[in-house]
Write an enzyme that holds these catalytic residues in place. Structure first.
Site, mmCIF file in Angstrom:
data_model
loop_
_atom_site.group_PDB
_atom_site.id
_atom_site.type_symbol
_atom_site.label_atom_id
_atom_site.label_comp_id
_atom_site.label_asym_id
_atom_site.label_seq_id
_atom_site.Cartn_x
_atom_site.Cartn_y
_atom_site.Cartn_z
ATOM 1 N N SER A 141 -9.152 9.769 1.147
ATOM 2 C CA SER A 141 -9.515 8.126 0.702
ATOM 3 C C SER A 141 -11.000 7.827 0.848
ATOM 4 O O SER A 141 -11.628 8.660 1.448
ATOM 5 C CB SER A 141 -8.689 7.307 1.732
ATOM 6 N N TYR A 154 -6.286 4.946 10.275
ATOM 7 C CA TYR A 154 -6.331 5.316 9.288
ATOM 8 C C TYR A 154 -7.762 5.959 8.755
ATOM 9 O O TYR A 154 -7.879 6.826 8.268
ATOM 10 C CB TYR A 154 -5.927 4.151 8.021
HETATM 11 P P1 NAD Z 1 3.191 5.901 -0.699
HETATM 12 O O1 NAD Z 1 3.650 4.867 0.381
HETATM 13 O O2 NAD Z 1 3.603 5.483 -2.136
HETATM 14 O O3 NAD Z 1 3.849 7.388 -0.464
HETATM 15 C C1 NAD Z 1 3.631 7.979 0.814
HETATM 16 C C2 NAD Z 1 4.354 9.200 0.729
HETATM 17 O O4 NAD Z 1 4.294 9.880 2.089
HETATM 18 C C3 NAD Z 1 5.878 8.820 0.565
HETATM 19 O O5 NAD Z 1 6.686 9.698 -0.345
HETATM 20 C C4 NAD Z 1 6.419 8.907 1.848
HETATM 21 O O6 NAD Z 1 7.793 9.058 1.960
HETATM 22 C C5 NAD Z 1 5.731 9.908 2.560
HETATM 23 N N1 NAD Z 1 5.827 9.759 4.049
HETATM 24 C C6 NAD Z 1 5.585 8.753 4.983
HETATM 25 N N2 NAD Z 1 5.698 9.145 6.035
HETATM 26 C C7 NAD Z 1 6.264 10.328 6.142
HETATM 27 C C8 NAD Z 1 6.663 11.400 7.137
HETATM 28 N N3 NAD Z 1 6.745 11.053 8.338
HETATM 29 N N4 NAD Z 1 7.050 12.394 6.799
HETATM 30 C C9 NAD Z 1 7.161 12.923 5.416
HETATM 31 N N5 NAD Z 1 6.636 12.356 4.565
HETATM 32 C C10 NAD Z 1 6.207 10.942 4.886
HETATM 33 O O7 NAD Z 1 1.722 5.881 -0.455
HETATM 34 P P2 NAD Z 1 0.532 6.317 -1.439
HETATM 35 O O8 NAD Z 1 -0.448 5.234 -1.892
HETATM 36 O O9 NAD Z 1 1.111 7.066 -2.736
HETATM 37 O O10 NAD Z 1 -0.300 7.230 -0.742
HETATM 38 C C11 NAD Z 1 -0.486 8.631 -0.688
HETATM 39 C C12 NAD Z 1 -1.625 9.286 0.065
HETATM 40 O O11 NAD Z 1 -2.874 8.657 -0.837
HETATM 41 C C13 NAD Z 1 -1.775 8.862 1.379
HETATM 42 O O12 NAD Z 1 -2.173 9.992 2.143
HETATM 43 C C14 NAD Z 1 -2.668 7.722 1.340
HETATM 44 O O13 NAD Z 1 -3.505 7.385 2.482
HETATM 45 C C15 NAD Z 1 -3.639 8.205 0.252
HETATM 46 N N6 NAD Z 1 -4.331 7.057 -0.370
HETATM 47 C C16 NAD Z 1 -3.579 5.914 -1.098
HETATM 48 C C17 NAD Z 1 -4.564 5.084 -1.417
HETATM 49 C C18 NAD Z 1 -3.960 3.976 -2.418
HETATM 50 O O14 NAD Z 1 -4.758 2.893 -2.690
HETATM 51 N N7 NAD Z 1 -2.560 3.760 -2.510
HETATM 52 C C19 NAD Z 1 -5.976 4.966 -1.547
HETATM 53 C C20 NAD Z 1 -6.625 6.107 -0.904
HETATM 54 C C21 NAD Z 1 -6.005 7.059 -0.285
#
Ligand code: NAD
Length: 259
Positions: A141, A154
């Site tokens: 991130s 985080y």
């Molecule tokens: P999201 O909530 O849409 O998806 C998260 C995924 O992780 C889901 O499939 C969920 O089921 C899974 N998950 C959560 N806890 C879990 C567990 N205990 N065991 C197995 N799976 C688990 O979120 P997202 O925004 O798609 O995030 C995905 C990645 O991208 C994360 O690492 C997040 O930190 C990173 N990220 C997101 C953003 C953003 O703006 N959305 C920005 C930077 C980084």
């Protein structure tokens, strides 16, 4: 381009992980999905990824449990014979100042956002080393590069995973095994929608206004990065052009970290 490669994508029942899984399937990969969700959500994710052709399977591992991370890797190797591409994507968020941050939330975020990636790499690397090939992509991130207040766990986990990415890259530099991190800024997924909804409720403003305020605060482009953009970056890192790219980051943040 990635015909017949086997990819394991954690947290691929939603958001970025689902887009990455789709992108890899479209490029010819066989994909092991993982993540939480209702049976309908999981079926939908499987169908969405399978629609691009290639074999798809699903592991219900809860990545906060080390033994389940290990079992997920073993199940992927058993089902598809190997793992060529490992995308550590699963992640959760909690927003509160340090003095108000629940200890259990800290533990869960470190476990899912950082330790699970360590354990997945720990058990997937021997197979990659034996075959002399592997591509590991850790979804970090902008919060792996800079901080924001109220996101201690985080930010710590994401800074940690960038450090871990560099170590794995160095340890495998002479093999055809690369390890890189992707650093998204704001991407409109359920993880961010919750922060927008919380802000709208806290400030008593419409959700659309909270969305604009969130972008204006951090992301100069004033546009969300799309999940497909992250999928494209992952596909690039798995492709031939990135064969000598390791231990580094790709940032897609609309200028967030430029100022
Ligand atoms: P999201 O909530 O849409 O998806 C998260 C995924 O992780 C889901 O499939 C969920 O089921 C899974 N998950 C959560 N806890 C879990 C567990 N205990 N065991 C197995 N799976 C688990 O979120 P997202 O925004 O798609 O995030 C995905 C990645 O991208 C994360 O690492 C997040 O930190 C990173 N990220 C997101 C953003 C953003 O703006 N959305 C920005 C930077 C980084």
């Amino acid at each position: 381009m990635l015909k017949e490669k086997v990819a394991l994508v954690t947290g691929s029942t939603s958001g970025i992980g689902l887009a990455v899984a789709e992108g890899l399937a479209r490029a010819g990969c066989q994909v092991m999905l993982n993540g939480l969700g209702s049976p309908e959500q999981i079926t939908q994710a499987r169908e969405q990824v399978a629609a691009h052709g290639g074999e798809v399977d699903y592991s219900d591992a809860d990545l906060s449990e080390t033994a389940q991370v290990e079992a997920m890797v073993a199940a992927t190797e058993q089902r598809f014979g190997r793992i060529d591409i490992l995308v550590n994507n699963a992640g959760i968020q909690h927003v509160a100042r340090v003095e108000a941050f629940p200890a259990a939330k800290w533990d869960a975020i470190i476990a899912i956002n950082l330790s699970a990636a360590f354990h997945a790499m720990r058990v997937a690397l021997p197979g990659m080393q034996a075959r002399g090939h592997g591509r590991i992509i850790n979804i970090a991130s902008v919060h792996g590069l800079v901080a924001s207040d109220s996101k201690s766990a985080y930010v710590a986990a994401k800074h940690g995973i960038i450090g871990l990415t560099k170590v794995v890259a160095l340890e495998n530099a002479e093999a055809d095994i690369t390890c890189n991190a992707v650093c998204p800024g704001w991407v409109l997924t359920p993880l961010v929608q919750k922060q927008i909804d919380d802000r709208a409720a806290r400030e008593g403003i419409p959700v659309k206004e909270a969305e604009r305020a969130l972008l204006a605060e951090k992301q100069p482009s004033l546009r969300f990065t799309r999940p497909e953009d992250i999928a494209d970056a992952v596909r690039f890192l798995c492709g031939p052009g990135a064969g000598n790219m390791t231990g580094t980051t790709i940032t897609l943040d609309g200028g967030w970290t430029a100022r």
